[in-house]
Enzyme design. Sequence first.
Site, short mmCIF file in Angstrom:
data_model
loop_
_atom_site.label_atom_id
_atom_site.label_comp_id
_atom_site.label_asym_id
_atom_site.label_seq_id
_atom_site.Cartn_x
_atom_site.Cartn_y
_atom_site.Cartn_z
N GLY A 154 23.53 19.36 39.60
CA GLY A 154 24.13 18.15 40.17
C GLY A 154 25.43 17.74 39.49
O GLY A 154 26.45 17.50 40.14
N ARG A 155 25.40 17.68 38.16
CA ARG A 155 26.59 17.20 37.44
C ARG A 155 27.69 18.25 37.36
O ARG A 155 28.74 18.01 36.79
CB ARG A 155 26.19 16.70 36.05
N HIS A 211 43.21 -3.60 23.95
CA HIS A 211 43.07 -5.06 23.83
C HIS A 211 41.61 -5.48 23.80
O HIS A 211 41.30 -6.64 24.02
CB HIS A 211 43.81 -5.74 24.99
N GLU A 236 16.99 6.73 45.76
CA GLU A 236 18.14 5.87 46.01
C GLU A 236 18.91 6.33 47.25
O GLU A 236 19.24 5.55 48.13
CB GLU A 236 19.10 5.88 44.81
N LYS A 251 21.32 17.03 46.89
CA LYS A 251 20.89 18.42 46.75
C LYS A 251 19.45 18.57 47.27
O LYS A 251 19.15 19.44 48.05
CB LYS A 251 20.99 18.81 45.28
N LYS A 268 11.29 7.75 36.79
CA LYS A 268 11.20 7.85 38.25
C LYS A 268 9.74 7.77 38.70
O LYS A 268 9.41 7.06 39.65
CB LYS A 268 11.73 9.22 38.71
N GLU A 281 23.87 14.02 29.97
CA GLU A 281 22.72 14.61 30.66
C GLU A 281 22.57 16.07 30.25
O GLU A 281 21.49 16.63 30.28
CB GLU A 281 22.88 14.46 32.18
C1 G6Q Z 1 22.59 16.07 37.73
C2 G6Q Z 1 21.27 15.57 38.04
C3 G6Q Z 1 21.24 14.30 38.86
C4 G6Q Z 1 21.31 14.52 40.35
C5 G6Q Z 1 20.89 13.22 41.05
C6 G6Q Z 1 20.97 13.33 42.55
O1 G6Q Z 1 22.80 17.08 37.12
O2 G6Q Z 1 20.53 16.59 38.59
O3 G6Q Z 1 22.22 13.39 38.49
O4 G6Q Z 1 22.59 14.91 40.73
O5 G6Q Z 1 19.60 12.89 40.66
O6 G6Q Z 1 20.13 14.34 43.03
P1 G6Q Z 1 20.21 14.82 44.50
O7 G6Q Z 1 21.55 15.41 44.75
O8 G6Q Z 1 19.11 15.82 44.68
O9 G6Q Z 1 20.01 13.60 45.37
#
Ligand code: G6Q
Length: 546
Positions: free
Chosen positions: A274-275, A391, A218, A212, A511, A360
């Site tokens: 994001g989620r 199990h 990462e 996003k 972070k 989250e």
């Molecule tokens: C979700 C968070 C988080 C996000 C990641 C990746 O709700 O905001 O998990 O999706 O940190 O972020 P980017 O899509 O910006 O790389």
Amino acid sequence: MATVTETKALVDREAWKALAAHAEQMRAVTLRDLFAKDPGRGERLTAQGPGLLLDYSKNRVTDETLSLLVKLAEDCGLKQRTEAMFTGEKINVTENRAVLHVALRAPTSEKIVVDGEDVVPQVHAVLDKMAGFADRVRSGDWKGATGKRIRNVVNIGIGGSDLGPVMAYEALRHYSDRNLTFRFVSNVDGTDFAEAVRDLQADETLFLVASKTFTTLETMTNAHSAREWALQGLGGDETAIAKHFVAISTNAKEVAKFGIDTENMFGFWDWVGGRYSMDSAIGLSTMIAIGPDNFRAMLDGFHSMDVHFRTTPVEKNLPALLGLLTVWYTDFFDAQTVAILPYEQYLKRFPAYLQQLTMESNGKHVTLDGRHVTYETGPVYWGEPGTNGQHSFYQLIHQGTRLIPCDFIGFAKTLNPLGRHHDMLMANVFAQAEALAFGKTAEEVRAEGVPEALVPHKVFEGNRPSNTILAELLTPSLLGQMVALYEHAVFTQGVVWGVDSFDQWGVELGKVLAQRIIGELESPTPPELKHDTSTNRLIEWYRSHK
Ligand code: G6Q
């Protein structure tokens, strides 16, 4: 930050106080008694969603509990908050954003206005662009730089830009194009990337860089490594990159800076968290895998649950009930976790996906107006597909000292009929829920002739609550419904707890600290370390051993 009107504290609400008093009485009440006294219970305490049946009769609740929970939801403004979300109000107050994942699956006939603009046509324009691209990749029309068709699709993303795509790919694998290979790279641990590409050819590989913000450490690190790997495999030709990289992002500037043509960028908006983004352009890998029609069927499934949630009274509303039952155990029975137990191998990543969605969202310790809560909020979600869990950790759920509410998920039909497998699988769903609820008394154990010394070990106390969620078949539409079910259950919990379910400030501190430490680990000369003595020592150890 948007202003928040200070609301009555949750614990001062009449319904909350009544629930607290009622919970004291309910502690001694057993599911055995509840079922014995009420022959209609198993039939009555169920709710039907668009394609899902929720049996919540094996919960430690009575009609009174349920009406108090419904009252609590009403008092907390569930209805009004739901309308606020669906109509684009900026309910994510700490980020001053609307929360409109529901717009991602709204049909073209709907109108949802954010900042004076109807977002529905924008959503469909992106979906159409995705569909065009997905079709070209699936048909072989989209060629790599050497003229070969794409055989491998690698999604690079993390968190919300990874967990949804991975989960959906696994869940809908049955519907996927088996001529294409899909891989997902998320971890900054180089092993993740190295193992994902080790058997792939660069000239047949397409990278989807899903971020996003397009600044995530990462993802950008992996994307740059992917670029180098692709360049190497394509003979160092920079112009070849365009055919092997597309971006999914809201940040056109950073996408262009990375070297991806913004023509090959699929956008979304700041009102998609994001989620909550697996049904946005972030789902491009899903669409390439299952095709645009199946993807649209998934969106329709999401939408049908949205409509159910928005229009059904709380007492028959699947997400609301699921959410309220979690509040009941979390706040009045000291339950700390919820187990998600899908009896469907294709849903093996569903618990991991729900971990982010739930934790989250509701892992918060202050209310919307910044006050420290005086009650428990988001529980820990965890789980594994059945029957594997039986199990291993089920022992603790059956006979341990903790109360662990469980969600069992099962299907009437399997996508892979194989002899008696499916009946055996489903027999286990029903048996586990039955055993948890009703257990086995000492008398029953003795009646089996068990030696007295062993009796206590073989007693199952029972009274362990569970929901059973049943559907006919795992289809794209059903997956959409299932995800939306939990999205809105999380929303319901957030409304009751009065927290902002849509921010995630808790991921920031680590972070920032990591950014500082990276320099200290890489410095050619010993850096001056100003952390605590433990962190200093760990960094020194790493520097001297690396
Ligand atoms: C979700 C968070 C988080 C996000 C990641 C990746 O709700 O905001 O998990 O999706 O940190 O972020 P980017 O899509 O910006 O790389």
